[in-house]
Design a protein around this motif. Structure first.
Motif, PDB file in Angstrom:
ATOM      1  N   ILE A 113       4.483 -10.214   1.776  1.00 41.89           N
ATOM      2  CA  ILE A 113       3.217 -10.854   1.424  1.00 41.89           C
ATOM      3  C   ILE A 113       2.234 -10.576   2.557  1.00 41.89           C
ATOM      4  N   VAL A 114       1.052 -10.099   2.226  1.00 36.88           N
ATOM      5  CA  VAL A 114       0.022  -9.824   3.224  1.00 36.88           C
ATOM      6  C   VAL A 114      -1.188 -10.696   2.930  1.00 36.88           C
ATOM      7  N   VAL A 115      -1.658 -11.437   3.939  1.00 32.79           N
ATOM      8  CA  VAL A 115      -2.784 -12.357   3.763  1.00 32.79           C
ATOM      9  C   VAL A 115      -3.857 -12.065   4.798  1.00 32.79           C
ATOM     10  N   PRO A 116      -5.096 -12.469   4.549  1.00 34.09           N
ATOM     11  CA  PRO A 116      -6.141 -12.347   5.580  1.00 34.09           C
ATOM     12  C   PRO A 116      -5.755 -13.190   6.796  1.00 34.09           C
ATOM     13  N   GLN A 117      -5.867 -12.642   7.968  1.00 33.81           N
ATOM     14  CA  GLN A 117      -5.388 -13.330   9.167  1.00 33.81           C
ATOM     15  C   GLN A 117      -5.910 -14.757   9.329  1.00 33.81           C
ATOM     16  N   PRO A 118      -7.219 -15.024   9.186  1.00 30.58           N
ATOM     17  CA  PRO A 118      -7.692 -16.398   9.402  1.00 30.58           C
ATOM     18  C   PRO A 118      -7.129 -17.406   8.404  1.00 30.58           C
TER      19      PRO A 118
END
Length: 348
Positions: A152-157
């Protein structure tokens, strides 16, 4: 060791990881995002691993190239090359994978059901699919082997936003606008969200971070001492630890040089303000990332009517949120009631 969820934040400046052990305790770790070429020793790479008590590094092999990574990796190197990769396609480089597999090695994780990673907001669409494709399945990395079932890849903030919501419990209003600014080593990313649903049109990122300030300080020292200064990582360490910079036996106070870098943070803050425009509904700005101490003042000046909040341990805030995201997914699969953190633009 097999884990249901493992969260790793491979940043430009440092690699952070967190997971929950068999007793339910959250474990965390951090080491520099440096990947110098491993020293060539007699006997092959299996003898390149140094005893833990002597030097906590490991040799990771990616595409037949051996890199040295870990907490004790040298932050200075001949000709200034420490293996720091500062580029937009960082997430699909061999350096990134070396650091990622280093996190697996130091934790002893050999199989993870769900790996949660983060990317800068402005790089999500381009590199998230490639990152997933390259990491799924079984990978041998010289010092070990790991099997990854799901990525799963999410926006860092988003990690910081989810962590904040988790820590504030009932005080976190889901009908309220939130702004999270993550000041990293090489990039600054921000997300605007209503509750936990990201507003793509008001979220973004730019190339600006701790590295820019450290590089500018290095240039000032070079001019003052008439000698080229390349060890950006050591300047970063000196600033974080509030020490003096040792240069050929001379202790140099970096504070006067730091004051000369204020336009760098100011430019990033004004860029953020111009992107967001008027934000009367945002009650506060949540800051995270290792660059917070260097950028907070400029961000406050750009948004004088807003209250700035810094999360505890800002360098670990994002990755701590990643773990919560991964575990929430597990809980939902088993039928446990969880707060819905799946906005339409959060997961790729």
């Amino acid at each position: 060791m097999r884990l249901p969820v493992f969260a790793i934040d491979v940043g430009y400046g440092s690699t952070k990881y967190t997971y929950r052990d068999g007793h339910g305790t959250v474990m965390t770790g951090i080491f520099p995002s440096l990947t110098p070429l491993a020293p060539i020793m007699m006997g092959g790479p299996e003898l390149n691993q140094r005893p833990f008590h002597m030097h906590k590094t490991v040799v990771i092999t990616v595409d037949r190239i051996e890199y040295e990574v870990g907490p004790d990796v040298p932050i200075t190197a001949a000709y200034g090359w420490t293996g720091s990769a500062l580029c937009d396609d960082y997430a699909v480089t061999a350096n990134y994978r070396a650091l990622l597999f280093g996190a697996f090695y130091f934790t002893g994780v050999t199989h993870v059901e769900r790996l949660v990673l983060g990317l800068p907001v402005h790089l999500m669409k381009m590199y998230s699919p490639l990152l997933k494709q390259r990491l799924l399945g079984e990978t041998h990395f010289g010092a070990g082997c790991v099997t990854i079932d799901e990525v799963i890849v999410v926006p860092q903030p988003l990690g910081t936003l989810v962590l904040t919501a988790n820590n504030r419990h009932n005080d976190f209003r889901h009908d309220e606008a939130h702004l999270v600014v993550d000041v990293g080593y090489f990039t600054t990313s921000w997300i605007s969200a209503n509750g936990l649903t990201i507003d793509d049109s008001r979220s973004g990122g730019m190339r600006s971070g701790t590295w820019d300030i450290c590089k500018r300080i290095a240039d000032h020292i070079s001019r003052a001492e008439n000698e080229i200064v390349n060890d950006i990582e050591r300047i970063d360490k000196v600033l974080r630890e509030k020490e003096t910079y040792l240069f050929y036996g001379k202790d140099i106070d970096l504070v006067p040089f730091l004051e000369l870098t204020t336009p760098i943070a100011a430019n990033a803050a004004w860029h953020l303000q111009s992107h967001l425009g008027s934000s009367p509904s945002v009650s506060s700005i949540i800051l995270s990332g290792g660059g917070v101490p260097l950028y907070a003042k400029a961000i406050q000046q750009a948004f004088p009517d807003m209250h700035l909040k810094s999360v505890p341990s800002p360098s670990l805030a994002n990755v701590s949120g990643y773990l919560i995201i991964g575990e929430a997914q597990d809980a939902r699969e088993w039928g446990f009631p969880t707060q819905d953190i799946r906005g339409t633009s959060i997961f790729s």
